[in-house]
Design an enzyme around this catalytic site. Sequence first.
Site, PDB file in Angstrom:
ATOM      1  N   ARG A   1       0.316   8.842  -5.676  1.00 51.21           N
ATOM      2  CA  ARG A   1       0.734   8.326  -4.378  1.00 51.21           C
ATOM      3  C   ARG A   1       1.265   6.905  -4.474  1.00 51.21           C
ATOM      4  O   ARG A   1       2.164   6.519  -3.708  1.00 51.21           O
ATOM      5  CB  ARG A   1      -0.409   8.424  -3.365  1.00 51.21           C
TER       6      ARG A   1
ATOM      7  N   ARG B   1       0.845  -1.202   0.000  1.00 49.56           N
ATOM      8  CA  ARG B   1       0.000   0.000   0.000  1.00 49.56           C
ATOM      9  C   ARG B   1       0.883   1.256   0.000  1.00 49.56           C
ATOM     10  O   ARG B   1       1.974   1.264   0.597  1.00 49.56           O
ATOM     11  CB  ARG B   1      -0.905   0.022   1.234  1.00 49.56           C
ATOM     12  N   HIS B   2       0.420   2.300  -0.644  1.00 50.13           N
ATOM     13  CA  HIS B   2       1.160   3.556  -0.705  1.00 50.13           C
ATOM     14  C   HIS B   2       1.320   4.203   0.671  1.00 50.13           C
ATOM     15  O   HIS B   2       0.604   3.884   1.627  1.00 50.13           O
ATOM     16  CB  HIS B   2       0.442   4.545  -1.638  1.00 50.13           C
TER      17      HIS B   2
ATOM     18  N   GLU C   1      -7.261   2.714  -7.003  1.00 49.71           N
ATOM     19  CA  GLU C   1      -8.165   2.516  -5.873  1.00 49.71           C
ATOM     20  C   GLU C   1      -9.599   2.329  -6.368  1.00 49.71           C
ATOM     21  O   GLU C   1      -9.946   2.696  -7.506  1.00 49.71           O
ATOM     22  CB  GLU C   1      -8.066   3.721  -4.927  1.00 49.71           C
TER      23      GLU C   1
ATOM     24  N   HIS D   1      -3.601   0.464  -3.417  1.00 53.56           N
ATOM     25  CA  HIS D   1      -4.362   1.243  -2.437  1.00 53.56           C
ATOM     26  C   HIS D   1      -5.109   0.321  -1.479  1.00 53.56           C
ATOM     27  O   HIS D   1      -5.280  -0.869  -1.737  1.00 53.56           O
ATOM     28  CB  HIS D   1      -5.345   2.146  -3.164  1.00 53.56           C
TER      29      HIS D   1
END
Length: 233
Positions: free
Chosen positions: A61, A10-11, A85, A155
């Site tokens: 991101r 995940r970012h 996302e 995401h």
Amino acid sequence: MTAGTVVLLRHGRTEWNLVGRLQGQTDVPLDEVGRWQAAETATHLARAHRAARVVASDLTRAVDTARAYADLVGADVLPDERLRERAFGKWEGLTDAQIAAGWPEEHAAWRGGHDVEGVPPGGETRGEVGRRVLRAVREHAAAVEDGGTLVVVSHGAALTTGLTALLGLDPDAWRGVVGLTNAHWTELRRSRGGLAPEWRLVTHNVGAGYAAEEWHAGPATGVEQEPDTADLG
């Protein structure tokens, strides 16, 4: 050709994560803490996994988090919009309280874990997201030489539903996976001998080894955030 290991990352944190605004596919960049988290995670992840292929959602991101890691292992970052996302439509940019006030029934269904048509309004269902992430991961894994590692940067909601699908479960209905903290990862290994499911879970929500308070505060910022939730993107 196929990957032996898939890492789902995940970012790092964004300002919207910090204040609890639903991001969805809105292109929100990493904040100062998020950039620090990405760098710290890159160092720790590179010690455990040197990816043959690094792919990421095309949102900033995710790309920037992926690049922090890819630069350390000498890889390129391949953007793929299928790893974006979950689209939250009219809810993007709003807080949980604002959504509850404007769409009380739809909000209750969402928080209750029910996939209902039109929830979120103008967005995607969990199943739609899980299946597109599954297709992307399978395709990229097939492009990795036998036994190599694929790192996928995406995401919160996308990874939760994608992981569910990769484990052979129904992302429309199954809610047994806890969401990833910012800049934390999950490791999967391919099942041997054609056994089902295709991928098996090895570790989940692994980070750089900081206490939660230190991780959320970042490098001498004195700022702390509330615990992450998968649906904040």
